[in-house]
Scaffold this active site. Sequence first.
Site, PDB file in Angstrom:
ATOM      1  N   ARG A   1      95.318  23.854  -6.199  1.00  8.40           N
ATOM      2  CA  ARG A   1      94.227  24.642  -5.627  1.00  8.40           C
ATOM      3  C   ARG A   1      92.891  24.468  -6.334  1.00  8.40           C
ATOM      4  NH1 ARG A   1      96.798  23.934  -1.507  1.00  8.40           N
ATOM      5  NH2 ARG A   1      98.201  25.548  -0.716  1.00  8.40           N
TER       6      ARG A   1
ATOM      7  N   ASP B   1      95.855  26.061  12.686  1.00  8.20           N
ATOM      8  CA  ASP B   1      95.206  27.225  12.089  1.00  8.20           C
ATOM      9  C   ASP B   1      93.790  26.924  11.639  1.00  8.20           C
ATOM     10  OD1 ASP B   1      97.563  28.482  12.551  1.00  8.20           O
ATOM     11  OD2 ASP B   1      98.011  28.964  10.463  1.00  8.20           O
TER      12      ASP B   1
ATOM     13  N   ASP C   1      97.023  31.825  -2.874  1.00  8.76           N
ATOM     14  CA  ASP C   1      96.102  30.704  -2.718  1.00  8.76           C
ATOM     15  C   ASP C   1      94.669  31.159  -2.515  1.00  8.76           C
ATOM     16  OD1 ASP C   1      97.961  28.803  -3.201  1.00  8.76           O
ATOM     17  OD2 ASP C   1      98.489  28.507  -1.104  1.00  8.76           O
TER      18      ASP C   1
ATOM     19  N   SER D   1     106.989  28.409   6.568  1.00  4.73           N
ATOM     20  CA  SER D   1     105.644  28.069   6.159  1.00  4.73           C
ATOM     21  C   SER D   1     105.765  27.068   5.028  1.00  4.73           C
ATOM     22  CB  SER D   1     104.933  29.346   5.690  1.00  4.73           C
ATOM     23  OG  SER D   1     103.726  29.017   5.069  1.00  4.73           O
TER      24      SER D   1
END
Lengths: 406, 406, 406, 406
Positions: free
Chosen positions: A96, A16, A125, A180
């Site tokens: 994050r 990705d 996110d 995922s």
Amino acid sequence: MSDINKVVLAYSGGLDTSVIVRWLQDTYKCEVVTFTADIGQGEEVEPARAKAKALGVQEIYIDDLREEYVRDFVYPMFRANAIYEGEYLLGTSIARPLIAKRLIEIANETGADAISHGATGKGNDQVRFELGAYSLKPGIKVIAPWREWDLTSRETLMAYCAERNIPVDFAGKKKKSPYSMDANLLHISYEGGNLEDPYWEPEEDMWRWSVSPEAAPDTPTYIELGYENGDPVTLNGEALSPATMLETLNKIGGDNGIGRLDLVENRYVGMKSRGCYETPGGTIMLRAHRAMESITLDREAAHLKDELMPRYAKLIYNGYWFSPERRMLQAAIDESQAFVNGVVRLKLYKGNVVVVGRKSDNSLFDEAIATFEDDAGAYNQKDAEGFIKLNALRLRIAANKGRSQL
Amino acid sequence: MSDINKVVLAYSGGLDTSVIVRWLQDTYKCEVVTFTADIGQGEEVEPARAKAKALGVQEIYIDDLREEYVRDFVYPMFRANAIYEGEYLLGTSIARPLIAKRLIEIANETGADAISHGATGKGNDQVRFELGAYSLKPGIKVIAPWREWDLTSRETLMAYCAERNIPVDFAGKKKKSPYSMDANLLHISYEGGNLEDPYWEPEEDMWRWSVSPEAAPDTPTYIELGYENGDPVTLNGEALSPATMLETLNKIGGDNGIGRLDLVENRYVGMKSRGCYETPGGTIMLRAHRAMESITLDREAAHLKDELMPRYAKLIYNGYWFSPERRMLQAAIDESQAFVNGVVRLKLYKGNVVVVGRKSDNSLFDEAIATFEDDAGAYNQKDAEGFIKLNALRLRIAANKGRSQL
Amino acid sequence: MSDINKVVLAYSGGLDTSVIVRWLQDTYKCEVVTFTADIGQGEEVEPARAKAKALGVQEIYIDDLREEYVRDFVYPMFRANAIYEGEYLLGTSIARPLIAKRLIEIANETGADAISHGATGKGNDQVRFELGAYSLKPGIKVIAPWREWDLTSRETLMAYCAERNIPVDFAGKKKKSPYSMDANLLHISYEGGNLEDPYWEPEEDMWRWSVSPEAAPDTPTYIELGYENGDPVTLNGEALSPATMLETLNKIGGDNGIGRLDLVENRYVGMKSRGCYETPGGTIMLRAHRAMESITLDREAAHLKDELMPRYAKLIYNGYWFSPERRMLQAAIDESQAFVNGVVRLKLYKGNVVVVGRKSDNSLFDEAIATFEDDAGAYNQKDAEGFIKLNALRLRIAANKGRSQL
Amino acid sequence: MSDINKVVLAYSGGLDTSVIVRWLQDTYKCEVVTFTADIGQGEEVEPARAKAKALGVQEIYIDDLREEYVRDFVYPMFRANAIYEGEYLLGTSIARPLIAKRLIEIANETGADAISHGATGKGNDQVRFELGAYSLKPGIKVIAPWREWDLTSRETLMAYCAERNIPVDFAGKKKKSPYSMDANLLHISYEGGNLEDPYWEPEEDMWRWSVSPEAAPDTPTYIELGYENGDPVTLNGEALSPATMLETLNKIGGDNGIGRLDLVENRYVGMKSRGCYETPGGTIMLRAHRAMESITLDREAAHLKDELMPRYAKLIYNGYWFSPERRMLQAAIDESQAFVNGVVRLKLYKGNVVVVGRKSDNSLFDEAIATFEDDAGAYNQKDAEGFIKLNALRLRIAANKGRSQL
């Protein structure tokens, strides 16, 4: 779209984000700087260098952020006993802001005017990356391809790869899972696939970091965690750096079937989502920290922490690590931790983390007062009468005026 | 001391409260009414009748309060997901207001002007009994022998028994434990003895309601709990009354090694104390209720509940069940539970309570929106940009003015 | 009672505490050390020396604590915008911990084993003095004569004075008021007398520090207060020390009829009580500080402060200044004040404090964005749509599932 | 844009919303339904009918919502003593959900598939309208012309009017002010113009609902407000409907220079903005309600309300009236108001609202206990010692272990 000259991308080396490199180059006609961090996700980061090069990237950053991550993000959060919605240990959330911070540092170093990331427009996110980035560099531009492009199905994405000669095996091993997944030193997460039915129980082979309680050893493992100022600093008497501590606890915890979670959470963007998590070390640390506090922290300090905690956890979940309100709460929390020192003894057994002992030179547990035996006058039981009488006074006055509490 | 005519005593039938009967008669020259309740402590209450008679008591109340207890006290508290200090499920605390209420009702029925109880002057229970009593009948007098008399050692107590012909075998079986124990349908507790050293791990044979995780079956037990308005009403599809539900869950939970707790808590009277607890059914109910809420409760309602919970738990721990502030919080909590309906599927295994499924006609989990797959426009990812931009605005302005969040 | 050797008494020089000197000497056969502080009550403290001497006191402490009081107690409290029960500015509450601290310091210096004070057993001050003292010196003994002696009526007190040759004019001028009064730099309070009827309006001549709004000048007074880190440091451009600042604002405020309060408050000991207060400088400072924060404080920091404030105020009211929980909250509050710098312009007129201007180099008010005029792209109005859509998402999902919010 | 068939517009009859009527017709080729409400803004609503007709509108709704507004929105909010950021009485915020509700009701009645409003993309009102609408009808479409069109300057707007034959005198009298104003029964607001400099003092002739304190009468006005269940129901003994009550208090308050506010607030969309407000009746009601509560509300209920209030106020400010969390808080607040009955006596004088008396059959003020005189044993002062000792216990233990609170 011609106003972007250089963009720093949070690059995993996977398919990705490799597509994103090319898409940024194509769409914005800009230079792409890749940044790949080792935050303990359990995959080599160095291979990302060659992939980035193959995509024509010239400035490539590959950083080992594990110690910084645990020391400056995980540990402060655990001082707060943070749990989101009663269950979730914030394993993705807390990683994050560090990524955001590093993206901005690299933007500053390379003179980039934008950052980019591979998070979708439905998740938390994107919010965490972007709030962090804006808070640290307010003029930064943010490119979130998943909110912009039309490569929204696997087919269109594959077609794009074929067209642009992006090797599809960039996808790597991880993507063979139907879920995922995301991992860092604090946890690994699973979303999507069958999990989208909250009544569906995940199959055993989904889990990667822990054995099942059933498969865990039949004999318990005992460990001792030593604390200083609210942070774990020794394991069985041996000093460990923050990252090593967490890695080691992940191993021990995972071996004992500890730290699996299966929950439905409320995302900041407004929807409920099913997530499964493995947080072996964090699960141990949370129990241990509370146990350490139980003998070293003043009652009202502890209660104040408990009342502030849901708010603190929500701030981190929602992406407000770099905010004045998180700093205020952190100041209050850290103020409370000066005496959270000592040792907690834990029994780990087939998914259970059992606190079996705590001791501290700063203990406020006063046996002389607490004892059921004769306390030699350390506590005057008659004081309790006045204590109760005055605490009851307002209730008695109200009852005298005819108010019923039934 | 001549101003007490009749006193209602919370009477267990054990040695201590039997001594209190005689001591009240001697000291206050008053009539004693005994009240013995079955709240699920797991001992026969009927034998208390003969013992009370033997002590010359004429008005003897023996009540089965199990259904009222669970329906009107335990269930409302579980709607709040109440936990004190992150660990304790309030098993003792929540039983006290019911006893206080019944003491006052009996005082009203018998024309008594005082109540009495066998709680010590060091603990929380005296506070809970007395605050409850004062709130319901402000003019009631309270006699707490342990705060008044000089029978503070086992020896003086035994001497008193010998002198007054109180049969010492009133002590019963329970007292053979080295621990001070207390039980009701929600839990059994252990205090004192070796537990007064918080670093000491309790021996296996202390525990009475559960097998150890080690001794629990090697195969998991699956159950389904059905909820209505936040209360569990069915087990594996069968409707159960509140008390039967809790009894059944205690059995199932205990058989699977579930619900042991070992902690140091902060008493309202100011000291820390070590307590061990077995709460098998409550542990299951807490996890199940949160899971039920996870798909049926609005996010902000859930977060508000989480922020109010520590305060609500503290109120109950401290004895303020019958207070305006508890009623206010209860009103808020109950308002949130109208749609907490559905079924939670749980896996019980060697101490673990694992949520493996939840479903509800009132589910707010929206697969169409949450999906990682194409959502056919149910959610517009571009909305996220504006959402983030405006949430970031205040942070960007501050950063523009030179404020750093590092 | 023979175990007290030396006691430090908070001594005002008035009749009541003079009686206490003698009563302590008589009752405890101990040495009495007097401590008289100038905390801005508006009376000479030096005369207390001769009175103490006349009572045979050998160690006499007379301290000017005004600067310490405002700098270390009043100012930190005003950073929090603390108000108790929506009205009361805590003028008495905040002075008590300082007295407690000094009592303990003197006990340490003089080797005293006890402290004593003239507060009654019904009020908050006993709690504040004693909690402060215990927190700073846990083994200290406390003698609270009003809770012990039988001099509970004016007559018995006068008889005691006559018997012991205590000059009754020690009572001084203040006691000619029908009210119980107390003053320090932050305020003067009135209780008792006719005020015990909450429907009774106090007569004009009760008030001592302010003219009535009616009697205040017909033209307004404008002032400018300069702030640094949340504290007022300049008045009309002139730097003033904390005590001088508050004294000056009291004068200006009082001249303009500012700062009178008439309220019923809830005491910590459980009863409601009527109090009237004059807090001229504090009333100005509270409005000014909020105005200063309004342009310099981040929104969420401000909201967090607002949510924590009632709790902080309650802590101070209840006497928990020297507690871990107050320190935690103070840490959070102080963390927020780094940029609370600038100037507030105020109009004072017949009881009104009107904020008419605020400016700051650290202002977060961004005209370019806030303007109703064209903002040249500083703010993209289209962002609002996404912001609203995602904030509405959970509400829409719930409505879609049939939940009504009406 | 062809998917809108009919839109309900919140129509004031002024120029801006008249332009919106035409713009909607042009842009969406849809039918426009206008809705004009009398919520006490002080302007005739009936003239809007002719204007709407002139614009070709066929379905015209003109409603008098004043009683519903005060009864169902203002009064519940005042039970909470709601103030946003310590100053703002939420006069605009609380009117918006009612408009949203009526827009949706009319959409349902007329079969419209969209609503529209004249709020800009920078303000809070768009959020309040739209969150309300989405919460009540999740599938509704919302058209916010100010976020869509390009008529962003006065010039382009005028050009549009000229082109489409919209009579410019639709602007009406109000627009001659340099300020953006908005009014309803609770307040009138002023924004923009010179107010965009927060250091600038508004000129006297900006204010419309109140005389200045300087111009107010030289003699005070005394009033008595009677409360039932927390709502004001009588004025000087006369029963008044909610709307009449507020109108009357606005008049009396305005005549006495009461209720002006000048502040900088934090908008939900992220910016600070300067606002001036006149809230004469609301200012009186807030003080009166607190005074009524001061003698009738339990201490801990009052404190809980104070701690919840900032959050409740924020919810309303941000537009979450129709939300589960507001309902939860309202349930808690309303639970507390059953005994908030009685009379408050107020003195109004040149901007001051002075509480001079309160009385109630439900008063918890107990003179017998509160008195400074002999209380005949109603309160045992010796109880205070035990109360203090146990409250101090945790602090003493900590100090004994060497912890300093200095």
